[in-house]
Scaffold this motif. Structure first.
Motif, PDB file in Angstrom:
ATOM      1  N   GLY A 125       0.802  -1.236  -0.174  1.00 20.88           N
ATOM      2  CA  GLY A 125      -0.001   0.004  -0.016  1.00 20.88           C
ATOM      3  C   GLY A 125       0.798   1.295  -0.139  1.00 20.88           C
ATOM      4  N   GLN A 126       2.126   1.300  -0.286  1.00 20.60           N
ATOM      5  CA  GLN A 126       3.155   2.269  -0.077  1.00 20.60           C
ATOM      6  C   GLN A 126       4.185   2.123  -1.184  1.00 20.60           C
ATOM      7  OE1 GLN A 126       5.573   1.229   3.916  1.00 20.60           O
ATOM      8  NE2 GLN A 126       3.926   2.882   3.842  1.00 20.60           N
ATOM      9  N   ALA A 127       5.046   3.137  -1.358  1.00 22.70           N
ATOM     10  CA  ALA A 127       6.180   2.833  -2.261  1.00 22.70           C
ATOM     11  C   ALA A 127       7.360   3.687  -1.616  1.00 22.70           C
ATOM     12  CB  ALA A 127       6.081   3.057  -3.669  1.00 22.70           C
ATOM     13  N   GLN A 128       7.489   4.947  -1.811  1.00 27.45           N
ATOM     14  CA  GLN A 128       8.593   5.845  -1.509  1.00 27.45           C
ATOM     15  C   GLN A 128       8.593   6.017   0.019  1.00 27.45           C
ATOM     16  OE1 GLN A 128       7.220   6.274  -4.298  1.00 27.45           O
ATOM     17  NE2 GLN A 128       8.273   6.790  -5.804  1.00 27.45           N
ATOM     18  N   THR A 129       7.129   5.920   0.589  1.00 30.21           N
ATOM     19  CA  THR A 129       7.160   6.009   2.097  1.00 30.21           C
ATOM     20  C   THR A 129       7.872   5.047   2.889  1.00 30.21           C
ATOM     21  OG1 THR A 129       4.781   7.095   1.536  1.00 30.21           O
ATOM     22  CG2 THR A 129       5.208   6.370   3.696  1.00 30.21           C
ATOM     23  N   ALA A 130       8.061   3.774   2.389  1.00 32.71           N
ATOM     24  CA  ALA A 130       8.612   3.007   3.107  1.00 32.71           C
ATOM     25  C   ALA A 130      10.200   3.313   3.330  1.00 32.71           C
ATOM     26  CB  ALA A 130       8.819   1.577   2.359  1.00 32.71           C
ATOM     27  N   ALA A 131      10.519   4.173   2.528  1.00 32.74           N
ATOM     28  CA  ALA A 131      11.859   4.672   2.912  1.00 32.74           C
ATOM     29  C   ALA A 131      12.022   5.796   3.915  1.00 32.74           C
ATOM     30  CB  ALA A 131      12.531   5.254   1.521  1.00 32.74           C
ATOM     31  N   ALA A 132      10.810   6.468   3.730  1.00 29.35           N
ATOM     32  CA  ALA A 132      10.882   7.543   4.752  1.00 29.35           C
ATOM     33  C   ALA A 132      10.746   6.846   6.299  1.00 29.35           C
ATOM     34  CB  ALA A 132       9.638   8.477   4.577  1.00 29.35           C
ATOM     35  N   ILE A 133       9.934   5.640   6.249  1.00 32.83           N
ATOM     36  CA  ILE A 133       9.716   5.294   7.673  1.00 32.83           C
ATOM     37  C   ILE A 133      11.068   4.592   7.889  1.00 32.83           C
ATOM     38  CG2 ILE A 133       8.674   3.015   8.801  1.00 32.83           C
ATOM     39  CD1 ILE A 133       6.303   3.527   7.004  1.00 32.83           C
ATOM     40  N   ALA A 134      11.728   3.913   6.944  1.00 38.45           N
ATOM     41  CA  ALA A 134      13.095   3.249   7.481  1.00 38.45           C
ATOM     42  C   ALA A 134      13.989   4.472   7.933  1.00 38.45           C
ATOM     43  CB  ALA A 134      13.880   2.474   6.131  1.00 38.45           C
ATOM     44  N   ALA A 135      14.019   5.537   7.068  1.00 38.17           N
ATOM     45  CA  ALA A 135      15.055   6.656   7.819  1.00 38.17           C
ATOM     46  C   ALA A 135      14.693   7.197   9.013  1.00 38.17           C
ATOM     47  CB  ALA A 135      14.939   7.544   6.429  1.00 38.17           C
ATOM     48  N   ARG A 164      13.103   0.380  -3.715  1.00 36.92           N
ATOM     49  CA  ARG A 164      14.488   0.308  -3.656  1.00 36.92           C
ATOM     50  C   ARG A 164      15.162   1.756  -4.268  1.00 36.92           C
ATOM     51  NH1 ARG A 164      17.840  -4.218  -3.846  1.00 36.92           N
ATOM     52  NH2 ARG A 164      16.583  -6.314  -3.834  1.00 36.92           N
ATOM     53  N   ARG A 165      14.559   2.457  -5.246  1.00 34.50           N
ATOM     54  CA  ARG A 165      15.480   3.821  -5.375  1.00 34.50           C
ATOM     55  C   ARG A 165      15.218   4.586  -4.258  1.00 34.50           C
ATOM     56  NH1 ARG A 165      15.885   4.872 -11.077  1.00 34.50           N
ATOM     57  NH2 ARG A 165      15.557   2.912 -12.380  1.00 34.50           N
ATOM     58  N   ALA A 166      13.936   4.610  -3.782  1.00 37.16           N
ATOM     59  CA  ALA A 166      13.959   5.740  -2.364  1.00 37.16           C
ATOM     60  C   ALA A 166      14.716   5.291  -1.355  1.00 37.16           C
ATOM     61  CB  ALA A 166      12.451   5.508  -2.172  1.00 37.16           C
ATOM     62  N   LEU A 167      15.161   4.019  -1.140  1.00 36.61           N
ATOM     63  CA  LEU A 167      15.876   3.609   0.074  1.00 36.61           C
ATOM     64  C   LEU A 167      17.248   3.882  -0.517  1.00 36.61           C
ATOM     65  CD1 LEU A 167      14.237   0.435   0.871  1.00 36.61           C
ATOM     66  CD2 LEU A 167      14.679   2.203   2.396  1.00 36.61           C
ATOM     67  N   ASN A 168      17.699   3.597  -1.454  1.00 40.04           N
ATOM     68  CA  ASN A 168      19.117   4.018  -2.211  1.00 40.04           C
ATOM     69  C   ASN A 168      19.389   5.547  -2.065  1.00 40.04           C
ATOM     70  OD1 ASN A 168      21.471   3.279  -3.550  1.00 40.04           O
ATOM     71  ND2 ASN A 168      20.773   4.875  -4.927  1.00 40.04           N
TER      72      ASN A 168
END
Length: 436
Positions: A125-135, A164-168
């Protein structure tokens, strides 16, 4: 020198246990010795860990245990190649008030031991937001280091690429991405995972999880991210007094919730443990000097327990002359009656006046600090015991002498005081440690 990692997540139900078991089995298959631990009060996951590694797993808990106790427990990983600590709930989730050495959060253990954290992220249910959570998790608390993430339940290659792109871009390593794969999901039950001993195919399930994770996760990169760990000498032992010299322990599908470190501590102190099965209509060993009934799922077996006359009469005869103690489900079985989820009332052993009901489920969950107002096996009046309560029963009657003044983690007094009558005692909480 062993390498240590913590497996955590933003929340419960994301896949921590499955990843922990898969990594443990995959590395064991490669010839590595793997030692697991469970952060927090969980009775079930350590048995799954043992099934995956072939080594006993125990709980470490910053709310209930001091640093010396935790150091003593994790020292069993000294001869391992890799040590995995599986977290509970979200990485920083604990109670509001600090306990003995922390709030019970997985982050406490990660910081205390200096082990980096591998986050399991479910980006459904999300994409780039997953990177915000991890950060956000990476930066929330100094002293807690993030090694990287494993994505779980990824919907498609395009979905994976976006995350992956957002986390990178956030500078966070991605060790792998797991597509949805229902076959490796562990079954659920109303108190959590089904117990390992109930899983006839547990070995195959863990093997499949290990194969699947090895296909989609860079196991070597995960291993390289682990911190070299030189265990510090433990300043003390577990400080656990056995309830007796010869302990008759109820042990079957209805009575299995006992912390492994407690049994190990009893044995280390010289106690002998003999097991018996109430479900098989067995009575406690007549040569024992104390009987202990752990928690479990008595409500699922209430009819059998009520019908097993040899167990009930044998337990009552034992309690005429010697102490009998029950924790949670064991406490309920020591009571007068238990009403199951279908509203059927079953007579229990009647050693205590407690009557409980599952007809209207109400969760009782949290840490407990008990000051004993009466003695119980292994502990005298005034002892301060730390434990955890988790059940869905309601109290219909609790007429006996209260065993303790019990507080929750906020310091509020609660109604689940435990009971004492004659040689019988019981608590709703499971004992983890005694305050020194």
């Amino acid at each position: 020198m062993p390498a240590g990692l913590v497996i955590s997540a933003p929340a419960s139900g994301v896949g921590k246990t499955t990843l922990t078991l898969a990594l443990a089995r995959a590395w064991r298959t490669r010839g590595l010795n793997v030692q697991c631990f469970k952060s927090g009060p969980d009775y079930i996951d350590p048995a799954f860990h043992a099934a995956a590694t072939g080594r006993a797993s125990v709980n470490v808990d910053s709310w209930a245990m001091d640093r010396g106790t935790i150091a003593h427990l994790v020292s069993r990983g000294t001869d391992a190649d890799v040590v995995l600590a599986e977290g509970s709930m979200g990485l920083f989730d604990g109670v509001a008030a600090r306990g003995v050495s922390g709030t019970g959060a997985t982050a406490d253990i990660a910081e205390m031991l200096g082990w980096p954290v591998v986050l399991v992220i479910d980006p459904s249910g999300q994409a780039q937001t997953a990177a915000a959570i991890a950060a956000g998790l990476r930066d929330y608390r100094a002293g807690v280091r993030l090694a990287g993430v494993v994505l779980n339940r990824v919907a498609s290659p395009r979905h994976e690429d976006l995350v992956r792109r957002a986390l990178n871009d956030a500078g966070i390593a991605v060790f792998g991405a797991l597509p949805r794969h229902a076959e490796i999901s562990l079954p659920k039950r109303h108190l959590g995972l089904v117990q390992a001993e109930e899983q006839a195919e547990i070995g195959k399930l863990i093997d499949e999880a290990a194969r699947f994770v090895a296909e989609h996760v860079d196991l070597d990169a995960v291993l390289r991210s682990a911190a070299s760990w030189s265990p510090q000498p433990a300043a003390n032992d577990l400080n656990v007094t056995p309830p007796g010299q010869r302990i008759a322990l109820a042990r079957d599908a209805a009575f299995s919730f006992v912390y492994p470190h407690m049994l190990e501590a009893w044995r280390a102190a010289g106690a002998e443990i003999s097991t018996f099965s109430p479900l098989a209509d067995e009575a406690p060993d007549a040569s024992a000097d104390v009987c202990w009934l752990p928690g479990g799922y008595p409500e699922l077996h209430a009819g059998t327990i009520a019908a097993n006359a040899h167990f009930r009469s044998g337990l009552r005869a034992f309690a005429d002359t010697r102490p009998v103690h029950g924790e949670c489900g064991g406490y309920m079985v020591l009571g007068t009656a238990l009403t199951d989820a279908d509203g059927v009332r079953h007579e229990m052993t009647g050693l205590l006046g407690l009557e409980t009901s599952f007809a209207k489920r109400r969760v009782h969950l949290g840490y407990r600090l008990a000051a004993l107002a009466a003695p119980m096996p292994g502990h005298q009046v005034g002892a301060r015991l730390r434990g955890h309560e988790f059940h869905y029963s309601t109290i219909v009657a609790q007429p006996d002498t209260p065993l303790a003044v019990v507080h929750d983690a906020t310091g509020a007094v609660i109604a689940e005081t435990g009971s004492r009558r004659g040689h019988a005692t019981g608590t709703f909480f499971h004992l983890i440690a005694e305050d020194r």
